[in-house]
Scaffold this motif. Structure first.
Motif, short mmCIF file in Angstrom:
data_model
loop_
_atom_site.label_atom_id
_atom_site.label_comp_id
_atom_site.label_asym_id
_atom_site.label_seq_id
_atom_site.Cartn_x
_atom_site.Cartn_y
_atom_site.Cartn_z
N ILE A 3 0.87 -1.17 0.00
CA ILE A 3 0.00 0.00 0.00
C ILE A 3 0.90 1.22 0.00
O ILE A 3 1.84 1.30 0.79
CB ILE A 3 -0.91 0.03 1.25
CG1 ILE A 3 -1.84 -1.18 1.26
CG2 ILE A 3 -1.70 1.33 1.32
CD1 ILE A 3 -2.60 -1.36 2.55
N THR A 4 0.61 2.16 -0.88
CA THR A 4 1.33 3.42 -0.92
C THR A 4 0.31 4.54 -0.86
O THR A 4 -0.66 4.53 -1.61
CB THR A 4 2.17 3.54 -2.22
OG1 THR A 4 3.06 2.43 -2.29
CG2 THR A 4 2.96 4.83 -2.24
N LYS A 5 0.54 5.48 0.06
CA LYS A 5 -0.39 6.60 0.20
C LYS A 5 0.39 7.83 0.65
O LYS A 5 1.25 7.73 1.52
CB LYS A 5 -1.49 6.25 1.20
CG LYS A 5 -2.56 7.32 1.27
CD LYS A 5 -3.81 6.82 1.93
CE LYS A 5 -4.80 7.98 1.91
NZ LYS A 5 -6.13 7.61 2.18
N THR A 6 0.05 8.96 0.07
CA THR A 6 0.66 10.23 0.44
C THR A 6 -0.36 11.03 1.23
O THR A 6 -1.50 11.18 0.80
CB THR A 6 1.09 11.01 -0.82
OG1 THR A 6 2.00 10.19 -1.57
CG2 THR A 6 1.77 12.31 -0.45
N ILE A 7 0.06 11.51 2.40
CA ILE A 7 -0.84 12.30 3.24
C ILE A 7 -0.15 13.58 3.70
O ILE A 7 1.08 13.64 3.77
CB ILE A 7 -1.40 11.50 4.44
CG1 ILE A 7 -0.30 11.02 5.38
CG2 ILE A 7 -2.25 10.34 3.97
CD1 ILE A 7 -0.83 10.35 6.65
N ASP A 8 -0.96 14.57 4.02
CA ASP A 8 -0.45 15.87 4.48
C ASP A 8 -0.28 15.86 5.99
O ASP A 8 -0.99 16.56 6.72
CB ASP A 8 -1.39 16.99 4.04
CG ASP A 8 -1.35 17.22 2.55
OD1 ASP A 8 -0.27 17.04 1.96
OD2 ASP A 8 -2.39 17.56 1.97
N VAL A 9 0.67 15.06 6.43
CA VAL A 9 0.99 14.93 7.85
C VAL A 9 2.51 14.73 7.94
O VAL A 9 3.08 13.95 7.17
CB VAL A 9 0.27 13.70 8.48
CG1 VAL A 9 0.63 13.53 9.94
CG2 VAL A 9 -1.24 13.80 8.31
N PRO A 10 3.19 15.42 8.87
CA PRO A 10 4.63 15.19 9.03
C PRO A 10 4.92 13.75 9.44
O PRO A 10 4.17 13.14 10.21
CB PRO A 10 5.02 16.16 10.16
CG PRO A 10 3.91 17.13 10.26
CD PRO A 10 2.68 16.43 9.78
#
Length: 140
Positions: A3-10
């Motif tokens: 699973i690959t996911k980009t999120i706006d969290v440090p």
């Protein structure tokens, strides 16, 4: 499975949430909470219910970028690895891989059928966990 996911969290926030959950589980199972710097190589027995248990061994815990562990039961061995790649100060690319090794031919066949039927559910649960981390960060 990957699973690959980009999120706006440090990535530091994501790593902290994963480790907090991990340390809570260890404390519930063994009654003590190890230090994060001592997790690599640490192992403990976890009870899954219905007289089933397994050994969880931390293969690599390198904050805030890698969280990898192996879960071994009498039927299977799962190798799980979380990699947190910093894209910016606020954006992180999460790559989760999990490989399963089954003990015995019949178990291997059973696991293939089950993974076809329930594999999407497991991915969905992991994505939901990532989404909850993002919501916790954004305060929603």
């Amino acid at each position: 499975m990957q699973i690959t996911k980009t999120i706006d969290v440090p990535r530091e926030f994501i790593f902290e949430k994963i480790i907090d959950s991990c340390l809570y589980d260890i404390e519930r199972q063994v009654g003590k909470r190890p230090k994060v710097m001592n997790l690599t190589g640490f192992s403990y027995v976890k009870n899954f219910g219905k007289n089933q248990s397994g050994t969880i061994k931390f293969d690599e815990v390198t904050g805030p970028s890698v969280y990898a562990f192996t879960t071994s039961t009498n039927r299977n061995t799962f190798h799980t690895r979380w990699e947190l790649h910093k894209i910016s100060d606020r954006t992180t690319d999460i790559v989760i891989t999990e490989n399963q090794t089954s003990n015995g031919f019949i178990q291997k066949m059973n696991d293939m059928v089950v993974s076809l039927l329930l594999g999407w559910m497991k991915k969905r649960q992991i994505v939901a966990m990532i989404d909850s981390i993002q919501k916790a960060y954004s305060g929603k």
